[in-house]
Design a protein around this motif. Structure first.
Motif, PDB file in Angstrom:
ATOM      1  N   THR A  90       0.836  -1.198   0.000  1.00  0.00           N
ATOM      2  CA  THR A  90       0.000   0.000   0.000  1.00  0.00           C
ATOM      3  C   THR A  90       0.869   1.246   0.000  1.00  0.00           C
ATOM      4  O   THR A  90       1.742   1.392   0.860  1.00  0.00           O
ATOM      5  CB  THR A  90      -0.929   0.027   1.233  1.00  0.00           C
ATOM      6  OG1 THR A  90      -1.826  -1.082   1.178  1.00  0.00           O
ATOM      7  CG2 THR A  90      -1.739   1.315   1.277  1.00  0.00           C
ATOM      8  N   LEU A  91       0.639   2.124  -0.958  1.00  0.00           N
ATOM      9  CA  LEU A  91       1.322   3.415  -1.015  1.00  0.00           C
ATOM     10  C   LEU A  91       0.266   4.476  -1.283  1.00  0.00           C
ATOM     11  O   LEU A  91      -0.315   4.539  -2.368  1.00  0.00           O
ATOM     12  CB  LEU A  91       2.382   3.425  -2.119  1.00  0.00           C
ATOM     13  CG  LEU A  91       3.127   4.763  -2.317  1.00  0.00           C
ATOM     14  CD1 LEU A  91       3.875   5.155  -1.053  1.00  0.00           C
ATOM     15  CD2 LEU A  91       4.094   4.685  -3.495  1.00  0.00           C
ATOM     16  N   THR A  92      -0.012   5.306  -0.288  1.00  0.00           N
ATOM     17  CA  THR A  92      -1.045   6.329  -0.430  1.00  0.00           C
ATOM     18  C   THR A  92      -0.482   7.688  -0.017  1.00  0.00           C
ATOM     19  O   THR A  92      -0.012   7.850   1.099  1.00  0.00           O
ATOM     20  CB  THR A  92      -2.282   5.998   0.422  1.00  0.00           C
ATOM     21  OG1 THR A  92      -1.906   5.898   1.802  1.00  0.00           O
ATOM     22  CG2 THR A  92      -2.903   4.682   0.001  1.00  0.00           C
ATOM     23  N   LEU A  93      -0.565   8.652  -0.946  1.00  0.00           N
ATOM     24  CA  LEU A  93      -0.116  10.021  -0.691  1.00  0.00           C
ATOM     25  C   LEU A  93      -1.144  11.027  -1.220  1.00  0.00           C
ATOM     26  O   LEU A  93      -0.783  12.006  -1.867  1.00  0.00           O
ATOM     27  CB  LEU A  93       1.244  10.284  -1.345  1.00  0.00           C
ATOM     28  CG  LEU A  93       2.425   9.440  -0.884  1.00  0.00           C
ATOM     29  CD1 LEU A  93       2.714   8.327  -1.887  1.00  0.00           C
ATOM     30  CD2 LEU A  93       3.662  10.293  -0.691  1.00  0.00           C
ATOM     31  N   PRO A  94      -2.440  10.822  -0.987  1.00  0.00           N
ATOM     32  CA  PRO A  94      -3.439  11.726  -1.551  1.00  0.00           C
ATOM     33  C   PRO A  94      -3.484  13.062  -0.809  1.00  0.00           C
ATOM     34  O   PRO A  94      -3.042  13.176   0.344  1.00  0.00           O
ATOM     35  CB  PRO A  94      -4.740  10.947  -1.340  1.00  0.00           C
ATOM     36  CG  PRO A  94      -4.491  10.156  -0.101  1.00  0.00           C
ATOM     37  CD  PRO A  94      -3.041   9.753  -0.172  1.00  0.00           C
ATOM     38  N   GLY A  95      -4.040  14.080  -1.485  1.00  0.00           N
ATOM     39  CA  GLY A  95      -4.309  15.340  -0.821  1.00  0.00           C
ATOM     40  C   GLY A  95      -3.094  16.168  -0.489  1.00  0.00           C
ATOM     41  O   GLY A  95      -3.140  16.992   0.420  1.00  0.00           O
ATOM     42  N   ASN A  96      -1.983  15.965  -1.188  1.00  0.00           N
ATOM     43  CA  ASN A  96      -0.792  16.784  -0.990  1.00  0.00           C
ATOM     44  C   ASN A  96      -0.639  17.725  -2.196  1.00  0.00           C
ATOM     45  O   ASN A  96      -1.558  17.876  -2.994  1.00  0.00           O
ATOM     46  CB  ASN A  96       0.442  15.895  -0.828  1.00  0.00           C
ATOM     47  CG  ASN A  96       0.430  15.138   0.493  1.00  0.00           C
ATOM     48  OD1 ASN A  96       0.637  15.704   1.552  1.00  0.00           O
ATOM     49  ND2 ASN A  96       0.180  13.821   0.433  1.00  0.00           N
ATOM     50  N   GLY A  97       0.510  18.348  -2.331  1.00  0.00           N
ATOM     51  CA  GLY A  97       0.775  19.194  -3.491  1.00  0.00           C
ATOM     52  C   GLY A  97       1.949  18.670  -4.276  1.00  0.00           C
ATOM     53  O   GLY A  97       2.767  19.449  -4.784  1.00  0.00           O
ATOM     54  N   ILE A  98       2.053  17.354  -4.381  1.00  0.00           N
ATOM     55  CA  ILE A  98       3.207  16.709  -5.011  1.00  0.00           C
ATOM     56  C   ILE A  98       3.231  17.046  -6.506  1.00  0.00           C
ATOM     57  O   ILE A  98       2.217  16.973  -7.197  1.00  0.00           O
ATOM     58  CB  ILE A  98       3.164  15.192  -4.797  1.00  0.00           C
ATOM     59  CG1 ILE A  98       3.118  14.876  -3.298  1.00  0.00           C
ATOM     60  CG2 ILE A  98       4.377  14.522  -5.431  1.00  0.00           C
ATOM     61  CD1 ILE A  98       2.887  13.418  -2.985  1.00  0.00           C
ATOM     62  N   THR A  99       4.416  17.409  -7.004  1.00  0.00           N
ATOM     63  CA  THR A  99       4.589  17.784  -8.410  1.00  0.00           C
ATOM     64  C   THR A  99       5.460  16.754  -9.126  1.00  0.00           C
ATOM     65  O   THR A  99       5.893  15.769  -8.542  1.00  0.00           O
ATOM     66  CB  THR A  99       5.238  19.179  -8.502  1.00  0.00           C
ATOM     67  OG1 THR A  99       6.517  19.136  -7.835  1.00  0.00           O
ATOM     68  CG2 THR A  99       4.370  20.234  -7.834  1.00  0.00           C
ATOM     69  N   GLY A 100       5.739  17.032 -10.402  1.00  0.00           N
ATOM     70  CA  GLY A 100       6.606  16.148 -11.167  1.00  0.00           C
ATOM     71  C   GLY A 100       5.872  14.928 -11.676  1.00  0.00           C
ATOM     72  O   GLY A 100       4.650  14.811 -11.592  1.00  0.00           O
TER      73      GLY A 100
END
Length: 606
Positions: A90-100
């Protein structure tokens, strides 16, 4: 010979000196995400075991299996070194401002079942390497700035049951086989769903029970193969443990009153009693966050400064107490979602059962509505809308994406927690029920909170996900009004004690301003209030069959389909009210009245 011996010694020494490859990958992710000095403070490259780091979970072999970093305000990029975590599921990083861009190396995560990168600012194309993730169940990349076409390689993922790519800038043709995924959403792009395909760009039904026929055979085959492998693996594991029993103690806990029934906690962290005693200042009353049916919840601070909430089941030996403990542990193995409270670890002794959760900085919705201390800010209207939608998404996941599905059975403002960004997190699974859809869901004892319990559950003891929908509707009314579901103090104002009746009356009289929480002043949009009240009243209909599913509630809150559903309900309500008034008049005239008989005949003839 001496040279070989020296080389071996140097190789061994090097294995001790080199940093853990898992820790190296995670630390690279921390740096690439531009985590602030106050974030992920325990992600230290000099610390050997990343399994002790916050937001990281490992299996019994100390392999990292889960990394969850939702809504933490990151603005950096994704590190390709994450591709080295071969056991990551499981890899979850929702709701951030990640770019690239999404690194091609993510295709090396061969154990991955859930990848959620939604609601960020990712750019570039979707890597075709993601097609190598043969175990992937959920792929969520919506609300980004992704471009290019949808890779055809995604069609080769046999286990995929949810694919949400909406609200990007994708173009071209949607691969035909992706329409066989149980839940998909390609809307908000420049995609062509194709003239040859009758399917819309979003799945008509997101009900997890209605898997498309072409995938059933594949899933049954995969499940059957997994069962055989697990059985053989379990048999070998038991034989190995029996042979080497003295090497390492088993992580099992006996369940009181049941023979040979033991809970295994897998990758959850085991805390010592002393550790939690120190964290909570010996379970001081000043640290009590709340109290439920099976004990108290304490605020705690671990030795690494991580804040936690410790649920102490002081009554676990009473009927249902240890079952509640086991139930909450089982939930963590089934439900993983940004809007559901995640268990960090546990502590067991011969006389204690404790569960450790992340600390929710803004406490509960109930606290923010009714228990604020002087000087604390009121829960503003935009946050109330955010809470309504987040809670709905969490319940939708429990009902429609867990297998078996989960019925919460105690949905209310007090059980919806708020993180530092006021994101809603549904908690307190002490009354939740894992449901086998093939069986009737009848309980011998009704559980929940008065005012939030659905009428059919109260009268028959039969619980279903539509009982949760009723509780959710009542929570919406709490959000709008700031009031409790049942409040006897309203008798003094000659108001209805039941919040639902009070709101229905004011809605019929078109007095919406009188419904809204007075703490909001005039800082709200009346049309949005009206929409939320309409959704709440649809959710609290007396007949469970008439209530919408949570997936439909999510769509209505997002502005899709509410007007049609409300108009239909209004027509039914008007008819019911007219019939009720007719019967009331008949009753008021009296059964023995001659005029009454004539009136009834005339009424019947017309």
């Amino acid at each position: 010979m001496e040279l070989v011996f020296i080389v071996l010694i140097l190789a061994c020494l090097q294995s001790f000196v080199l940093p853990d490859s898992q820790g190296d990958a995670l630390f690279a992710l921390k740096n690439s995400l531009k985590a602030s000095s106050a974030q992920l403070t325990d992600w230290n490259p000099n610390q050997d075991d990343p399994c002790t780091w916050s937001n990281v979970l490992c299996d019994s072999n100390n392999h990292v299996t889960r990394v969850t970093l939702p809504s933490m305000g990151f603005t950096g990029t994704l590190s390709p070194k994450i591709g080295n975590l071969k056991s990551l599921s499981t890899l979850t990083l929702p709701g951030n401002g990640i770019t690239g861009a999404i690194p091609e190396e993510f295709g090396n995560l061969t154990s991955l079942t859930n990848l959620d990168l939604s609601n960020n600012s990712l750019t570039g194309e979707i890597p075709s390497s993601l097609g190598k993730l043969k175990k992937l169940l959920f792929l969520t990349l919506c609300q980004n700035n992704l471009t290019g076409t949808i890779p055809t390689s995604l069609s080769s993922i046999p286990s995929l049951i949810s694919l949400t790519l909406n609200s990007n800038d994708l173009s071209g043709q949607v691969p035909e086989h992706l329409f066989q995924v149980s839940k998909y959403n390609f809307t908000g792009n420049r995609l062509s769903c194709g003239n040859n395909f009758p399917q819309p760009c979003a799945s008509k039904s997101e009900d997890s029970g209605a898997l498309s026929k072409p995938k059933i055979g594949v899933i049954l085959g995969v499940v059957g193969g997994c069962i055989v492998i697990l059985f053989l693996g379990g048999l070998l594991f038991i034989l190995y443990k029996h042979k080497h029993k003295s090497d390492k103690p088993e992580v099992f806990v006996d369940v009181a009153g049941e023979v040979d029934r033991r809970i295994t906690f897998g990758q959850l962290r085991r805390f010592s009693w002393r550790e939690l005693q120190l964290a909570t200042d010996n379970f001081s009353e000043k640290n009590v966050l709340g109290q439920g049916g099976f004990g108290k919840v304490y605020k705690g601070v671990l030795s690494n400064t991580t804040k936690v909430a410790v649920k102490r089941l002081t009554d676990y030996k009473s009927p249902g107490g240890d079952a509640s403990f086991q139930r909450e542990v089982e939930m963590i193995n089934v439900a993983v979602h940004r809007n559901l409270l995640q268990l960090i670890g546990f502590c067991t002794t011969p006389t204690e059962r404790l569960l450790v959760y992340p600390f929710m900085q803004n406490l509960s919705v109930a606290y923010r509505l009714r228990e604020l201390k002087p000087g604390e800010p009121v829960l503003i209207w935009p946050r109330r809308k955010q809470i309504a939608l987040g809670t709905a998404r969490g319940l939708e996941y429990l009902h429609e994406h867990c297998n078996p599905k989960i019925i919460h059975r105690d949905v209310k403002a007090a059980n919806v927690l708020l993180d530092e960004d006021f994101e809603a997190v549904v908690g307190d699974f002490g009354l939740a029920k894992l449901v086998d859809v093939r069986k009737t869901n009848v309980t011998t004892q009704v559980r929940g909170t008065l005012g939030h319990i659905a009428p059919e559950y109260m009268s028959t003891g039969k619980s279903s996900e539509r009982a949760d929908v009723f509780g959710y509707g009542m929570m919406l009314l709490e959000l709008v009004t700031g009031r409790r579901a049942i409040d006897f103090s309203r008798l003094e104002e000659e108001d209805d004690v039941l919040l639902l009746d009070h709101v229905k009356k004011l809605e019929r009289e078109k007095r919406l301003d009188a419904i809204v929480d007075h703490n909001l002043g005039k800082n709200y949009y009346l049309r949005e209030v009206e929409m939320m009240i309409q959704v709440a009243l649809l959710c609290t209909q007396s007949s469970p069959e008439d209530r919408p599913a949570m997936s439909e509630v999510v769509r209505m809150l997002e502005g899709e389909g509410l007007a049609e559903r409300w108009e239909e309900w209004q027509h039914v309500e008007v008819t019911r009210r007219q019939e009720y008034e007719r019967l009331q008049r008949r009753f008021d005239w009296g059964e023995d009245s001659v005029y009454n008989q004539d009136a009834i005949e005339l009424s019947g003839g017309r």
